[in-house]
Scaffold this active site. Structure first.
Site, PDB file in Angstrom:
ATOM      1  N   LEU A 157     -14.365 -19.809  -5.451  1.00  0.00           N
ATOM      2  CA  LEU A 157     -15.193 -20.896  -5.949  1.00  0.00           C
ATOM      3  C   LEU A 157     -16.493 -20.892  -5.159  1.00  0.00           C
ATOM      4  O   LEU A 157     -16.491 -20.563  -3.962  1.00  0.00           O
ATOM      5  CB  LEU A 157     -14.504 -22.255  -5.767  1.00  0.00           C
ATOM      6  CG  LEU A 157     -13.285 -22.593  -6.633  1.00  0.00           C
ATOM      7  CD1 LEU A 157     -12.726 -23.954  -6.221  1.00  0.00           C
ATOM      8  CD2 LEU A 157     -13.638 -22.591  -8.112  1.00  0.00           C
ATOM      9  N   ASP A 158     -17.596 -21.259  -5.810  1.00  0.00           N
ATOM     10  CA  ASP A 158     -18.852 -21.387  -5.089  1.00  0.00           C
ATOM     11  C   ASP A 158     -18.681 -22.388  -3.954  1.00  0.00           C
ATOM     12  O   ASP A 158     -17.874 -23.322  -4.030  1.00  0.00           O
ATOM     13  CB  ASP A 158     -19.967 -21.888  -6.014  1.00  0.00           C
ATOM     14  CG  ASP A 158     -20.387 -20.847  -7.053  1.00  0.00           C
ATOM     15  OD1 ASP A 158     -20.024 -19.667  -6.886  1.00  0.00           O
ATOM     16  OD2 ASP A 158     -21.067 -21.224  -8.022  1.00  0.00           O
ATOM     17  N   ARG A 159     -19.488 -22.207  -2.922  1.00  0.00           N
ATOM     18  CA  ARG A 159     -19.392 -23.076  -1.747  1.00  0.00           C
ATOM     19  C   ARG A 159     -19.503 -24.561  -2.110  1.00  0.00           C
ATOM     20  O   ARG A 159     -18.781 -25.397  -1.575  1.00  0.00           O
ATOM     21  CB  ARG A 159     -20.496 -22.696  -0.743  1.00  0.00           C
ATOM     22  CG  ARG A 159     -20.491 -23.521   0.522  1.00  0.00           C
ATOM     23  CD  ARG A 159     -21.552 -23.028   1.490  1.00  0.00           C
ATOM     24  NE  ARG A 159     -21.579 -23.850   2.689  1.00  0.00           N
ATOM     25  CZ  ARG A 159     -22.379 -23.626   3.719  1.00  0.00           C
ATOM     26  NH1 ARG A 159     -23.222 -22.603   3.691  1.00  0.00           N
ATOM     27  NH2 ARG A 159     -22.356 -24.404   4.779  1.00  0.00           N
ATOM     28  N   THR A 161     -18.909 -25.995  -5.008  1.00  0.00           N
ATOM     29  CA  THR A 161     -17.955 -26.427  -6.042  1.00  0.00           C
ATOM     30  C   THR A 161     -16.640 -26.835  -5.386  1.00  0.00           C
ATOM     31  O   THR A 161     -16.154 -26.140  -4.488  1.00  0.00           O
ATOM     32  CB  THR A 161     -17.702 -25.299  -7.056  1.00  0.00           C
ATOM     33  OG1 THR A 161     -18.938 -24.892  -7.625  1.00  0.00           O
ATOM     34  CG2 THR A 161     -16.768 -25.751  -8.158  1.00  0.00           C
ATOM     35  N   ARG A 260     -22.936 -23.029 -14.274  1.00  0.00           N
ATOM     36  CA  ARG A 260     -24.201 -23.638 -13.838  1.00  0.00           C
ATOM     37  C   ARG A 260     -25.380 -23.127 -14.668  1.00  0.00           C
ATOM     38  O   ARG A 260     -26.232 -23.903 -15.102  1.00  0.00           O
ATOM     39  CB  ARG A 260     -24.411 -23.372 -12.348  1.00  0.00           C
ATOM     40  CG  ARG A 260     -23.362 -24.031 -11.472  1.00  0.00           C
ATOM     41  CD  ARG A 260     -23.301 -23.446 -10.069  1.00  0.00           C
ATOM     42  NE  ARG A 260     -24.521 -23.706  -9.318  1.00  0.00           N
ATOM     43  CZ  ARG A 260     -24.736 -23.245  -8.093  1.00  0.00           C
ATOM     44  NH1 ARG A 260     -23.819 -22.490  -7.486  1.00  0.00           N
ATOM     45  NH2 ARG A 260     -25.866 -23.524  -7.464  1.00  0.00           N
TER      46      ARG A 260
END
Length: 331
Positions: A157-159, A161, A260
């Site tokens: 997961l993105d940082r 998120t 996004r």
């Protein structure tokens, strides 16, 4: 995996460091069969540099079934690995379990058994260390579960998120889940608060995406229908507010920053998105107390690698996101 030392008492492969290095014998079990010996030893003999392991293999001081092997050798069930005496300076993950952010992870565990951990990853925490970060979620989990033979990220997961993140405790579980991701048998649903009035008819975005690395080292994803990779996200409106919409996003493909960018290119950027956001919308949400990206991996569904039953795990929104929604005016 079973390890022994001359005169062959049975010990654990990750036993405490010995006063005097001795020969180690490791018998390969079903969990470790099929992987390269260099990768296996790097995980098993923690604290030994990769270059040193390669040198030991070249010199014949690491053997399999009494034969010399190369680092690319793939282990088979019941192979016996002999490791010459080497001093192992066991280096635990340099993460204190007393740190508030690490201690809080225990409360964020949504599901755990002997195969998996599913955690509600906090926003702002990278999944692993690097890029100036001393540690990430996986290092923190290893500090919390020092007895676990392995803990590996199944996906990322993105940082910024938050939400459902799956960690494997066994090699077989990791392989099983990777196959499910590859075959699109995993369903991940995200909740995002986006700018404006998301049309009910906009249920699918298929803009192709291309990664661009800027001179600063920052990675930005752009829409490029000629040279980009095929991408698809499906959307559903969950709730409408004045000037904003809460949507559910289902990424059919798994490209970097996909949700996004698909929101941005549709004219409905996600709230507080530092890379793809809308400045005025972000200022409005910030004035209401939002301090983070409003993108949350709300649920994940897959086939359990042992029971073969479908399971669905849901992660609740953190209090700050719930608080923001309560301040918005519903349409």
């Amino acid at each position: 995996m079973v390890t022994t030392e001359k005169p062959k008492p049975v010990v654990n492969a990750e036993a405490v460091e010995q006063e005097k290095p001795q020969v180690r014998y490791i018998t390969v079990d079903i969990e470790d069969a099929g992987q390269r010996i260099d990768n296996f030893l790097l995980r098993t003999l923690k604290g030994v540099p990769k270059s040193h392991l390669y040198r030991l293999m070249r010199k014949g001081e690491i053997r399999v079934n009494k034969k010399r092997i190369k680092p690319v050798y793939k282990l088979a069930l019941n192979d016996e690995i002999r490791v010459a005496p080497i001093r192992i300076s066991e280096q635990k993950d340099n993460v204190s379990t007393g740190l508030a952010v690490v201690a809080n992870l225990e409360k964020q565990i949504l599901f755990e058994d002997d195969r998996l951990i599913i955690i509600n990853k906090p926003s702002g925490m990278a999944v692993h260390g690097g890029s100036g970060l001393s540690f990430g979620l996986i290092e923190a989990l290893r500090a919390l579960r020092p007895e676990a033979r392995m803990l590996e990220l199944v996906h990322r997961l993105d940082r910024d998120t938050s939400g459902c993140l799956v960690v494997a405790k066994k090699r077989s579980a990791l392989r099983h889940l990777h196959e499910q991701f590859r075959d699109k048998h995993v369903q991940k649903f995200y909740h995002a608060l986006v700018k404006g009035h998301w049309p009910d008819k906009l249920t699918r975005v298929t803009a192709a995406l291309k990664k661009n690395d800027l001179k600063s080292g920052e990675r930005v994803v752009i829409v490029d229908n000629q040279n980009g990779k095929e991408s698809e996200t499906r959307f559903k409106v969950l709730e409408r507010f004045r000037g904003a919409t809460l949507v559910r996003a289902f990424p059919v493909t798994g490209r970097t920053h996909q949700i996004r960018v698909h929101c941005q290119t549709s004219g409905h950027s996600i709230a507080m998105d530092a890379k793809y956001g809308h400045e005025d919308f972000d200022m409005q949400m910030k004035s209401k107390g939002l301090k983070r990206l409003f993108l949350h991996a709300a649920s994940i569904e897959f086939t359990h690698p042992l029971t073969e039953q479908r399971i669905k795990i849901e992660a609740p929104l953190e209090a700050s996101l719930e608080s923001l929604l309560s301040k918005l005016v519903k349409e």
